[in-house]
Motif scaffolding. Sequence first.
Motif, PDB file in Angstrom:
ATOM      1  N   TRP A 154      34.938 -40.208 -24.358  1.00  0.00           N
ATOM      2  CA  TRP A 154      35.403 -39.906 -25.697  1.00  0.00           C
ATOM      3  C   TRP A 154      34.791 -40.892 -26.680  1.00  0.00           C
ATOM      4  CZ3 TRP A 154      37.162 -35.372 -26.503  1.00  0.00           C
ATOM      5  CH2 TRP A 154      37.878 -35.053 -27.674  1.00  0.00           C
ATOM      6  N   ALA A 188      31.330 -36.767 -28.131  1.00  0.00           N
ATOM      7  CA  ALA A 188      32.021 -36.880 -26.851  1.00  0.00           C
ATOM      8  C   ALA A 188      31.316 -36.016 -25.815  1.00  0.00           C
ATOM      9  CB  ALA A 188      33.479 -36.448 -26.990  1.00  0.00           C
ATOM     10  N   ILE A 236      44.250 -34.255 -26.096  1.00  0.00           N
ATOM     11  CA  ILE A 236      42.893 -33.978 -25.607  1.00  0.00           C
ATOM     12  C   ILE A 236      43.009 -33.331 -24.241  1.00  0.00           C
ATOM     13  CG2 ILE A 236      40.635 -34.952 -25.028  1.00  0.00           C
ATOM     14  CD1 ILE A 236      41.425 -37.417 -26.685  1.00  0.00           C
ATOM     15  N   THR A 253      35.589 -37.833 -18.983  1.00  0.00           N
ATOM     16  CA  THR A 253      35.222 -37.580 -20.370  1.00  0.00           C
ATOM     17  C   THR A 253      34.931 -38.890 -21.084  1.00  0.00           C
ATOM     18  OG1 THR A 253      36.587 -35.577 -20.457  1.00  0.00           O
ATOM     19  CG2 THR A 253      35.952 -36.572 -22.557  1.00  0.00           C
TER      20      THR A 253
END
Length: 314
Positions: free
Chosen positions: A75, A305, A30, A73
């Motif tokens: 996720w 996300a 990622i 982030t």
Amino acid sequence: MKTLSLLFILLFGCVQTGMAQNGGLDLLTISPSTYALSKAEATTSIPDGSKSIFNNPALLVFNENSSLDLSYTFWIADIKNVFGGINVLRKNSALAFAFYNSGANDYEQYNRPGPSNGNFSVQYLSLATAYAYKLNQVSLGVSAQYLREEVFTYTANGYAFNFGAAASILNDRVNLGFSANNLGKMEKLNAEATEIPRFIKFGASVNVITFTPPKNESMPITVSLATDYVHPSDKNTTDSGSEAQLNHDFFNLALSLTVSETIELSTGYRTGETARPLSFGVSLLTGGFNVNYALLPFETGFGTAHSLGIQYTF
């Protein structure tokens, strides 16, 4: 409180009883970059500040200014990814440092139906440094990472290297990039060592056209395209949060519109077996301070996300 489910097992590549790995370091599949996520990670040829450490370190020297970068982030499965880095430019070289952390807390561990055995967390960490050098329109770069994983009561350390090359041609309208990512190994985590997901990437990006609307000539709009060809060297690598295995080569494709060099709208598409084929994003470019946002809807009910990143240039 969250329950250790099949999804969680697939995400982190471990089983409850043996803690044996079947996936890899999800952290390294990622991108830490909000900007890259908005473009389906088709940025092997696009400079992206210190985040290029994890993608193509040769691009570090292609940035116009030095920068400080932060991103956060959200996720799926309550996993949170945090990144921070600095890229310092010199005349023909760049030196960068960064950290990248991914993990989730407060999971319940079960060996059998009934009461849980307690709570635990899963954490991955990368501490990285990189150097890039440019000669005319071509640059080379290398980055080194210290890796650490913590699953339940088990820990393991490791290392990885990224190698990259980049070139700018046709009066900087076209960029080309190549990278070999995550060449390294991990210590054993209980019984087995986690496999590091290795990739080879080729990328190209181009500013296709710049035009002005008929009634507003002071608002130029630039259309840009980018593509990456990705070859996963390890066929057991999972698609960063889904059950899909990266068994075949695939493409990442991106389209962006930059308005008055102030607002950039992006969308991306990943081919192949993936639960997150589409991505969307917007960037506010204010000169010394840029803000990026990315949205990645997952298929098959995994969720969505979100990523937010800021960059200060100096």
